[in-house]
Write a protein that holds these residues in place. Structure first.
Motif, PDB file in Angstrom:
ATOM      1  N   LEU A 394       0.828  -1.207   0.000  1.00 27.58           N
ATOM      2  CA  LEU A 394       0.000   0.000   0.000  1.00 27.58           C
ATOM      3  C   LEU A 394       0.864   1.259   0.000  1.00 27.58           C
ATOM      4  CD1 LEU A 394      -2.824   1.176   0.088  1.00 27.58           C
ATOM      5  CD2 LEU A 394      -2.774   0.998   2.584  1.00 27.58           C
ATOM      6  N   ILE A 395       1.929   1.250   0.800  1.00 31.77           N
ATOM      7  CA  ILE A 395       2.864   2.387   0.821  1.00 31.77           C
ATOM      8  C   ILE A 395       3.451   2.602  -0.575  1.00 31.77           C
ATOM      9  CG2 ILE A 395       5.117   3.171   1.672  1.00 31.77           C
ATOM     10  CD1 ILE A 395       4.414   1.714   4.332  1.00 31.77           C
ATOM     11  N   PHE A 396       3.807   1.501  -1.222  1.00 30.54           N
ATOM     12  CA  PHE A 396       4.360   1.577  -2.577  1.00 30.54           C
ATOM     13  C   PHE A 396       3.356   2.173  -3.552  1.00 30.54           C
ATOM     14  CE2 PHE A 396       8.222  -0.684  -4.247  1.00 30.54           C
ATOM     15  CZ  PHE A 396       8.987  -0.428  -3.131  1.00 30.54           C
ATOM     16  N   ALA A 397       2.111   1.677  -3.467  1.00 30.49           N
ATOM     17  CA  ALA A 397       1.074   2.126  -4.407  1.00 30.49           C
ATOM     18  C   ALA A 397       0.834   3.623  -4.287  1.00 30.49           C
ATOM     19  CB  ALA A 397      -0.216   1.352  -4.148  1.00 30.49           C
ATOM     20  N   ILE A 398       0.711   4.101  -3.057  1.00 28.19           N
ATOM     21  CA  ILE A 398       0.453   5.530  -2.825  1.00 28.19           C
ATOM     22  C   ILE A 398       1.650   6.369  -3.258  1.00 28.19           C
ATOM     23  CG2 ILE A 398       0.079   7.273  -1.031  1.00 28.19           C
ATOM     24  CD1 ILE A 398      -1.541   5.089   0.484  1.00 28.19           C
ATOM     25  N   THR A 399       2.846   5.902  -2.907  1.00 34.50           N
ATOM     26  CA  THR A 399       4.057   6.639  -3.281  1.00 34.50           C
ATOM     27  C   THR A 399       4.218   6.711  -4.790  1.00 34.50           C
ATOM     28  OG1 THR A 399       5.142   5.896  -1.244  1.00 34.50           O
ATOM     29  CG2 THR A 399       6.561   6.783  -2.969  1.00 34.50           C
ATOM     30  N   ARG A 400       3.998   5.557  -5.455  1.00 30.35           N
ATOM     31  CA  ARG A 400       4.202   5.496  -6.907  1.00 30.35           C
ATOM     32  C   ARG A 400       3.273   6.443  -7.651  1.00 30.35           C
ATOM     33  NH1 ARG A 400       3.984   0.152  -8.052  1.00 30.35           N
ATOM     34  NH2 ARG A 400       6.096  -0.069  -8.856  1.00 30.35           N
ATOM     35  N   LYS A 401       1.995   6.345  -7.377  1.00 27.15           N
ATOM     36  CA  LYS A 401       1.015   7.067  -8.183  1.00 27.15           C
ATOM     37  C   LYS A 401       0.719   8.478  -7.674  1.00 27.15           C
ATOM     38  CE  LYS A 401       0.376   4.026 -11.338  1.00 27.15           C
ATOM     39  NZ  LYS A 401       0.736   4.312 -12.735  1.00 27.15           N
ATOM     40  N   ILE A 402       0.343   8.579  -6.410  1.00 27.56           N
ATOM     41  CA  ILE A 402      -0.130   9.867  -5.896  1.00 27.56           C
ATOM     42  C   ILE A 402       1.012  10.852  -5.663  1.00 27.56           C
ATOM     43  CG2 ILE A 402      -1.319  10.999  -3.973  1.00 27.56           C
ATOM     44  CD1 ILE A 402      -3.029   8.506  -3.687  1.00 27.56           C
ATOM     45  N   ILE A 403       2.107  10.353  -5.084  1.00 28.07           N
ATOM     46  CA  ILE A 403       3.208  11.255  -4.735  1.00 28.07           C
ATOM     47  C   ILE A 403       4.152  11.506  -5.914  1.00 28.07           C
ATOM     48  CG2 ILE A 403       5.218  11.571  -3.218  1.00 28.07           C
ATOM     49  CD1 ILE A 403       3.720   9.964  -1.089  1.00 28.07           C
ATOM     50  N   LEU A 404       4.411  10.474  -6.726  1.00 24.34           N
ATOM     51  CA  LEU A 404       5.428  10.598  -7.772  1.00 24.34           C
ATOM     52  C   LEU A 404       4.867  10.692  -9.199  1.00 24.34           C
ATOM     53  CD1 LEU A 404       8.012   7.996  -6.361  1.00 24.34           C
ATOM     54  CD2 LEU A 404       8.168  10.485  -6.254  1.00 24.34           C
ATOM     55  N   GLU A 405       4.184   9.637  -9.654  1.00 25.18           N
ATOM     56  CA  GLU A 405       3.890   9.541 -11.087  1.00 25.18           C
ATOM     57  C   GLU A 405       2.833  10.524 -11.585  1.00 25.18           C
ATOM     58  OE1 GLU A 405       2.322   6.252 -14.273  1.00 25.18           O
ATOM     59  OE2 GLU A 405       3.647   5.550 -12.667  1.00 25.18           O
ATOM     60  N   ILE A 406       1.701  10.627 -10.906  1.00 23.34           N
ATOM     61  CA  ILE A 406       0.638  11.522 -11.387  1.00 23.34           C
ATOM     62  C   ILE A 406       1.093  12.990 -11.411  1.00 23.34           C
ATOM     63  CG2 ILE A 406      -1.669  12.429 -10.875  1.00 23.34           C
ATOM     64  CD1 ILE A 406      -2.478   9.583 -10.054  1.00 23.34           C
ATOM     65  N   PRO A 407       1.735  13.503 -10.352  1.00 19.66           N
ATOM     66  CA  PRO A 407       2.280  14.868 -10.461  1.00 19.66           C
ATOM     67  C   PRO A 407       3.290  15.008 -11.602  1.00 19.66           C
ATOM     68  CG  PRO A 407       2.222  14.186  -8.170  1.00 19.66           C
ATOM     69  CD  PRO A 407       1.906  12.965  -8.985  1.00 19.66           C
ATOM     70  N   ALA A 408       4.121  13.957 -11.803  1.00 25.53           N
ATOM     71  CA  ALA A 408       5.121  14.009 -12.877  1.00 25.53           C
ATOM     72  C   ALA A 408       4.459  14.069 -14.248  1.00 25.53           C
ATOM     73  CB  ALA A 408       6.051  12.800 -12.787  1.00 25.53           C
TER      74      ALA A 408
END
Length: 449
Positions: A394-408
């Motif tokens: 879950l930590i990975f999923a949130i970090t990957r998409k919400i924190i990193l990929e979608i803003p990028a």
């Protein structure tokens, strides 16, 4: 079952990993060809609108994995750990719960898409020119096909949890091969000329066939398997539900975030026109080839890691992971080199359109740079799921998409219109791989919790 126990406990690591992973890799390769078949044969129509319909529908099909992960990944992890403890009653109950819950949820998913089709098409980014092709694809693959598509995958997970990786792969491959055979018959003008709708109908029939294989397999294996589809074994056992959901819910949330990311991706791409959407669709399918191989290795080794974790053999668990990731990275790096050097030629295979080749080649070079880091991240998530550490997933999923990929996605598209999209995943996976290595060190040193 004695041969499976020997495979999990005593067989040499390379032999154990390869025995479990090779059938899954082969299944993944066939799955790759199957996924490319729709793009290839629809591409032969040389109509970007038809190709766009397949691309825009992709997030909904990806959403199937929310159910697959919840009841497939969750149940198989619970079953493999129960096998490691020699708790065979839990294996039977877990398989029954996983099967019937996935059946119910897939039926609800199918009905929901039927009832809310118009707003769904809008959310997917379909416009006046692409909505009909997108609807025709969704009609067969989702409204009619959600149940067999989801059960096919969940049953493969259940079978694989016992170490029967070959049977799981044969079931998956049988549907894929049938799909490849049916695609040209249903799609092309010289045959039924159903275009995008034909591709979807072929997928529906193929998934039904794969489900039939698994039902026949489990019927014939009665007495020689701990998997049970008997409804009498279904129960709301608190500990089992907790075990399934502990791994399955984070995996499902991860998938839903992937769907959100892809929907945003496709919506932004659609602002550049149908040729840009078609280019992105081809790139995503080509990109999935090494992704599926890495996924196959991760899925194949998952029961081995689960079993040895539950039985307390941490060294064998670690050695299995290290051997698997060496194989995965070696294959992935070969793909990166090929894609980067021959990007134009790869895109041209699917559609001989200068604008699409130009867009696609630039995007593919950006995407492929993420692959080695994605491989590390994917294998790490496989370990988290295998040993029941759903919170890490879950930590990975949130970090990957919400924190990193979608803003990028938004920032890079603003800085480099369209082409910046190709580098958003590279940015996310590079940072995430560093977190993955740190988390894996904690797990293998026995400090995870």
């Amino acid at each position: 079952m004695d041969d499976k126990i020997y495979l999990f406990e005593k067989e040499a690591i390379p032999k154990s990993v390869m025995a479990l992973a090779v059938p899954t890799i082969l299944s993944s390769l066939v799955m790759v060809i199957y996924n490319l078949a729709d793009t290839f044969f629809v591409g032969m129509l040389n109509d970007p609108i038809q190709n766009s319909g397949v691309t825009l529908a992709a997030p909904v099909l990806l959403a199937f994995n929310a159910i697959n992960n919840l009841f497939g990944v969750g149940s198989s992890s619970m079953m493999a750990r129960a096998l490691g403890r020699k708790d065979y009653e839990t294996v039977a109950k877990t398989s029954s719960i996983g099967f019937y819950c996935s059946l119910f949820c897939s039926a609800i998913f199918s009905l929901s898409c039927l009832l809310f089709m118009k707003p769904l098409l809008f959310v997917l980014g379909a416009d006046a020119s692409t909505s009909l092709a997108t609807y025709q694809y969704l009609k067969w693959t989702v409204v009619c096909g959600a149940i067999p598509a989801i059960l096919n995958v969940v049953l493969a997970y259940l079978v694989r949890s016992e170490g029967a990786s070959l049977h799981a792969s044969i079931g998956t491959m049988s549907g894929c091969i049938l799909n490849i055979i049916l695609d040209p018959i249903f799609i092309l003008p010289g045959f039924l000329n159903m275009k995008t709708e034909g591709a979807a109908l072929a997928t529906f029939i193929s998934n039904c066939f794969a489900c039939l294989y698994f039902f026949v397999l489990l019927y014939k294996k009665k007495g020689n398997t701990f998997i049970s589809l008997n409804f009498k074994k279904f129960s709301f056992d608190k500990e089992i539900i907790k075990g399934i959901c502990g791994v399955g819910i984070p995996a499902s949330i991860q998938n839903l975030l992937n769907v959100t990311g892809m929907t945003i991706f496709n919506n932004i791409t659609s602002t550049y026109g149908a040729t840009a959407v078609a280019s992105m669709g081809i790139v995503q399918k080509v990109y999935n080839i090494p992704w599926y191989i890495s996924s196959g290795i991760s899925q194949g080794v998952m029961p081995l890691i689960s079993y040895n974790y539950a039985s307390g053999n941490r060294q064998r668990m670690k050695d299995s992971f290290v051997f698997a990731i060496k194989i995965s990275l070696s294959i992935i790096i070969c793909f990166v080199l090929m894609y980067y050097i021959f990007a134009d030629q790869v895109i041209k295979i699917f559609m001989n359109n200068e604008e699409i080749i130009h867009h696609g080649a630039i995007l593919l070079r950006g995407f492929c740079l993420a692959l080695p880091f994605l491989c590390i991240d994917f294998m790490a998530v496989g370990v988290f799921q295998a040993i029941g550490l759903g919170k890490y997933s879950l930590i990975f999923a949130i970090t990957r998409k919400i924190i990193l990929e979608i803003p990028a996605i938004f920032v890079l598209n603003w800085l480099f219109p369209l082409y910046g999209l190709g580098y958003s995943q590279f940015f996310a996976e590079l940072i995430l791989s560093m977190i993955a290595i740190w988390m894996l060190k904690k797990i293998f040193s026995g400090n995870a919790g």
